[in-house]
Design a protein around this motif. Structure first.
Motif, PDB file in Angstrom:
ATOM      1  N   GLN A 124       7.533   5.839  18.315  1.00 38.17           N
ATOM      2  CA  GLN A 124       8.136   4.610  18.831  1.00 38.17           C
ATOM      3  C   GLN A 124       9.499   4.389  18.189  1.00 38.17           C
ATOM      4  OE1 GLN A 124       5.078   1.765  17.866  1.00 38.17           O
ATOM      5  NE2 GLN A 124       4.035   1.975  19.848  1.00 38.17           N
ATOM      6  N   GLN A 125       9.576   4.602  16.874  1.00 37.79           N
ATOM      7  CA  GLN A 125      10.832   4.413  16.146  1.00 37.79           C
ATOM      8  C   GLN A 125      11.877   5.432  16.580  1.00 37.79           C
ATOM      9  OE1 GLN A 125      10.305   4.456  11.916  1.00 37.79           O
ATOM     10  NE2 GLN A 125      12.475   4.095  11.448  1.00 37.79           N
ATOM     11  N   ALA A 126      11.435   6.670  16.873  1.00 41.57           N
ATOM     12  CA  ALA A 126      12.371   7.738  17.254  1.00 41.57           C
ATOM     13  C   ALA A 126      12.626   7.782  18.756  1.00 41.57           C
ATOM     14  CB  ALA A 126      11.826   9.089  16.786  1.00 41.57           C
ATOM     15  N   GLY A 127      12.015   6.869  19.491  1.00 43.45           N
ATOM     16  CA  GLY A 127      12.235   6.829  20.939  1.00 43.45           C
ATOM     17  C   GLY A 127      11.760   8.077  21.656  1.00 43.45           C
ATOM     18  N   GLY A 128      10.740   8.731  21.108  1.00 43.09           N
ATOM     19  CA  GLY A 128      10.193   9.914  21.756  1.00 43.09           C
ATOM     20  C   GLY A 128      10.942  11.198  21.445  1.00 43.09           C
TER      21      GLY A 128
ATOM     22  N   LYS B   6       2.884  20.263  16.352  1.00 44.27           N
ATOM     23  CA  LYS B   6       1.457  20.605  16.292  1.00 44.27           C
ATOM     24  C   LYS B   6       0.601  19.355  16.077  1.00 44.27           C
ATOM     25  CE  LYS B   6       1.717  25.376  14.597  1.00 44.27           C
ATOM     26  NZ  LYS B   6       1.355  26.297  13.488  1.00 44.27           N
ATOM     27  N   LEU B   7       1.076  18.441  15.211  1.00 38.65           N
ATOM     28  CA  LEU B   7       0.328  17.209  14.964  1.00 38.65           C
ATOM     29  C   LEU B   7       0.277  16.332  16.205  1.00 38.65           C
ATOM     30  CD1 LEU B   7       1.588  16.287  11.370  1.00 38.65           C
ATOM     31  CD2 LEU B   7      -0.760  16.827  12.028  1.00 38.65           C
ATOM     32  N   LEU B   8       1.382  16.255  16.937  1.00 36.16           N
ATOM     33  CA  LEU B   8       1.410  15.463  18.165  1.00 36.16           C
ATOM     34  C   LEU B   8       0.439  16.030  19.193  1.00 36.16           C
ATOM     35  CD1 LEU B   8       5.268  14.913  18.445  1.00 36.16           C
ATOM     36  CD2 LEU B   8       3.562  13.150  17.942  1.00 36.16           C
ATOM     37  N   LEU B   9       0.404  17.365  19.294  1.00 35.92           N
ATOM     38  CA  LEU B   9      -0.525  18.017  20.218  1.00 35.92           C
ATOM     39  C   LEU B   9      -1.965  17.783  19.790  1.00 35.92           C
ATOM     40  CD1 LEU B   9      -0.925  19.928  22.644  1.00 35.92           C
ATOM     41  CD2 LEU B   9      -0.800  21.842  21.042  1.00 35.92           C
ATOM     42  N   LYS B  10      -2.224  17.871  18.497  1.00 27.87           N
ATOM     43  CA  LYS B  10      -3.573  17.674  17.971  1.00 27.87           C
ATOM     44  C   LYS B  10      -4.118  16.303  18.342  1.00 27.87           C
ATOM     45  CE  LYS B  10      -5.877  16.961  13.494  1.00 27.87           C
ATOM     46  NZ  LYS B  10      -5.709  17.014  12.022  1.00 27.87           N
ATOM     47  N   HIS B  11      -3.258  15.278  18.305  1.00 28.01           N
ATOM     48  CA  HIS B  11      -3.708  13.915  18.580  1.00 28.01           C
ATOM     49  C   HIS B  11      -3.461  13.483  20.027  1.00 28.01           C
ATOM     50  CE1 HIS B  11      -4.823  12.774  14.460  1.00 28.01           C
ATOM     51  NE2 HIS B  11      -3.854  13.580  14.075  1.00 28.01           N
ATOM     52  N   GLY B  12      -2.997  14.418  20.856  1.00 26.93           N
ATOM     53  CA  GLY B  12      -2.810  14.116  22.273  1.00 26.93           C
ATOM     54  C   GLY B  12      -1.729  13.076  22.529  1.00 26.93           C
ATOM     55  N   ILE B  13      -0.714  13.047  21.692  1.00 27.00           N
ATOM     56  CA  ILE B  13       0.363  12.058  21.829  1.00 27.00           C
ATOM     57  C   ILE B  13       1.506  12.665  22.645  1.00 27.00           C
ATOM     58  CG2 ILE B  13       2.067  10.666  20.589  1.00 27.00           C
ATOM     59  CD1 ILE B  13       0.088  10.510  18.266  1.00 27.00           C
ATOM     60  N   GLU B  14       1.728  12.118  23.839  1.00 26.18           N
ATOM     61  CA  GLU B  14       2.800  12.585  24.717  1.00 26.18           C
ATOM     62  C   GLU B  14       4.089  11.856  24.357  1.00 26.18           C
ATOM     63  OE1 GLU B  14       2.723  14.877  26.991  1.00 26.18           O
ATOM     64  OE2 GLU B  14       0.586  15.305  27.218  1.00 26.18           O
ATOM     65  N   THR B  15       5.145  12.608  24.059  1.00 24.41           N
ATOM     66  CA  THR B  15       6.384  11.990  23.582  1.00 24.41           C
ATOM     67  C   THR B  15       7.144  11.238  24.671  1.00 24.41           C
ATOM     68  OG1 THR B  15       7.585  14.065  24.000  1.00 24.41           O
ATOM     69  CG2 THR B  15       6.658  13.756  21.804  1.00 24.41           C
ATOM     70  N   LYS B  16       6.997  11.660  25.921  1.00 24.52           N
ATOM     71  CA  LYS B  16       7.829  11.068  26.978  1.00 24.52           C
ATOM     72  C   LYS B  16       7.492   9.596  27.236  1.00 24.52           C
ATOM     73  CE  LYS B  16       4.938  12.946  30.667  1.00 24.52           C
ATOM     74  NZ  LYS B  16       4.947  13.888  31.813  1.00 24.52           N
ATOM     75  N   ARG B  17       6.300   9.170  26.859  1.00 23.71           N
ATOM     76  CA  ARG B  17       5.957   7.777  27.096  1.00 23.71           C
ATOM     77  C   ARG B  17       6.678   6.827  26.144  1.00 23.71           C
ATOM     78  NH1 ARG B  17       1.343   5.715  24.069  1.00 23.71           N
ATOM     79  NH2 ARG B  17       0.393   7.339  22.753  1.00 23.71           N
ATOM     80  N   PHE B  18       7.336   7.395  25.109  1.00 24.97           N
ATOM     81  CA  PHE B  18       8.084   6.559  24.161  1.00 24.97           C
ATOM     82  C   PHE B  18       9.570   6.501  24.496  1.00 24.97           C
ATOM     83  CE2 PHE B  18       4.415   8.229  21.838  1.00 24.97           C
ATOM     84  CZ  PHE B  18       3.840   7.070  21.354  1.00 24.97           C
ATOM     85  N   ARG B  19       9.961   7.304  25.486  1.00 25.53           N
ATOM     86  CA  ARG B  19      11.384   7.340  25.845  1.00 25.53           C
ATOM     87  C   ARG B  19      11.741   6.201  26.781  1.00 25.53           C
ATOM     88  NH1 ARG B  19      10.708  13.662  27.314  1.00 25.53           N
ATOM     89  NH2 ARG B  19      10.317  14.403  25.200  1.00 25.53           N
ATOM     90  N   SER B  20      12.908   5.613  26.556  1.00 30.98           N
ATOM     91  CA  SER B  20      13.364   4.519  27.415  1.00 30.98           C
ATOM     92  C   SER B  20      13.921   5.102  28.707  1.00 30.98           C
ATOM     93  CB  SER B  20      14.444   3.709  26.697  1.00 30.98           C
ATOM     94  OG  SER B  20      15.515   4.551  26.310  1.00 30.98           O
ATOM     95  N   HIS B  21      13.684   4.437  29.804  1.00 29.11           N
ATOM     96  CA  HIS B  21      14.123   4.929  31.111  1.00 29.11           C
ATOM     97  C   HIS B  21      15.302   4.108  31.595  1.00 29.11           C
ATOM     98  CE1 HIS B  21      10.607   7.525  31.442  1.00 29.11           C
ATOM     99  NE2 HIS B  21       9.897   6.511  30.969  1.00 29.11           N
TER     100      HIS B  21
END
Length: 325
Positions: A288-292, A310-325
């Motif tokens: 959230q702080q890094a904006g994805g 690897k940690l993001l994949l392990k926890h199923g965290i998709e980065t694009k949902r934190f990016r502003s559109h």
């Protein structure tokens, strides 16, 4: 076989060792743990990889046809036998014959298989001279054969023949940390399979997935991912969509795992639960702080970008949902 848990890493190492040992293997595991997948990994990592892998469900073979299915028949062996027909053992020549649900074999089927395993010789139905097979046998069961032997439902001598090498596949509830990685993998596969847009798990849905006992194991998780994807209109699968797709996640019907604050939870399990929760919450706040932006997040957290990925994949965290559109 995806996963980074200690349990599944040990299985992968065992599969590699078994691939180089050209003898029978017995695989035991609950329904949905991936017994056929494990058998295929042994086959395709072995010297037999260029020859057939032939799976057969022993529970689906009628008792009267067991010899015909396994050994085939010669022309004229019975009324409708207008031509010779090879059996499954012939099809697996040079490769691997995978006997799934081997515990479902009748007494006659067990005797037939035992006779073949004693010297690898067989005769097609209606045939004369004996033939020799060089197929490797891998058997699988979701029932403990040792208990089946003790209760008199399975022959002890056949158990010994099949059990040259033994592999137990852990249920998903024993694979700490793997649910998130598998859930993220399956939701991506569904998008490809249905040729639809990418979707990801919301934090509330992921928490529900992590708290579920998974009686159907990996196969159940795969099916849940498919239904949740179809039931979700937007790009994020939330807890509401998950519940609509799989009512078992509601109330006590979900058979949740014990939580870390429960007194009967062992120290190691409680520690793993706490670490998993910390990692997931930390990574969510970080993204959230890094904006994805994974590179920016790696700099903020002082970790390598690859390790963070690897940690993001392990926890199923998709980065694009934190990016502003």
């Amino acid at each position: 076989m995806l996963g980074q848990s200690t349990a599944i890493q040990a299985v992968r190492a065992q599969l590699q060792r078994y691939a180089s040992c050209d003898v029978q293997v017995l695989i035991e595991g609950e329904t949905g743990t991936g017994k056929e997948l494990a058998a295929r990994e042994i086959h395709y990592a072995s010297a037999r990889r260029d020859h057939p892998f032939v799976p057969v469900n022993c529970g689906a073979i009628p008792d009267s046809l067991i010899e015909n299915e396994l050994f085939g028949h010669d022309r004229g062996a019975f009324t409708d036998a207008r031509a010779a027909q090879p059996g499954l053992i012939d099809h697996a020549r040079g490769g691997t014959l995978f006997l799934d649900e081997v515990d479902a074999l009748s007494d006659k089927g067990q005797v037939t298989l035992l006779r073949f395993l004693q010297d690898n010789e067989y005769r097609p139905v209606g045939g004369g001279a004996a033939r020799v097979s060089d197929a490797r046998i891998i058997a699988a069961t979701n029932a403990g054969l040792e208990q089946q032997v003790a209760s008199g439902h399975f022959r002890r001598d056949l158990h010994y023949r099949l059990n040259a090498l033994y592999l137990r596949l852990p249920p998903l509830r024993e694979r700490d940390g793997d649910v998130a990685e598998l859930a993220a993998h399956f939701i991506r596969l569904v998008a490809v399979r249905l040729r639809g847009p990418d979707k990801s798990w919301g934090a509330d849905a992921m928490q529900a997935l992590l708290g579920y006992a998974w009686p159907g194991n990996v196969r159940e998780l795969e099916n849940v991912a498919l239904r949740a994807y179809v039931c979700t209109e937007g790009s994020v699968v939330g807890a509401a969509e998950l519940l609509a797709a799989e009512p078992a996640f509601a109330g006590t019907a979900s058979a949740p795992r014990r939580r870390a604050n429960e007194p009967d939870l062992g120290f190691s399990a409680a520690k793993l639960h706490a670490i998993r929760k910390f990692e997931h919450d930390y990574l969510t706040r970080l993204m959230q702080q890094a904006g994805g932006n994974v590179s920016a997040a790696a700099r903020l957290s002082g970790t390598e970008r690859r390790q963070l990925g690897k940690l993001l994949l392990k926890h199923g965290i998709e980065t694009k949902r934190f990016r502003s559109h």
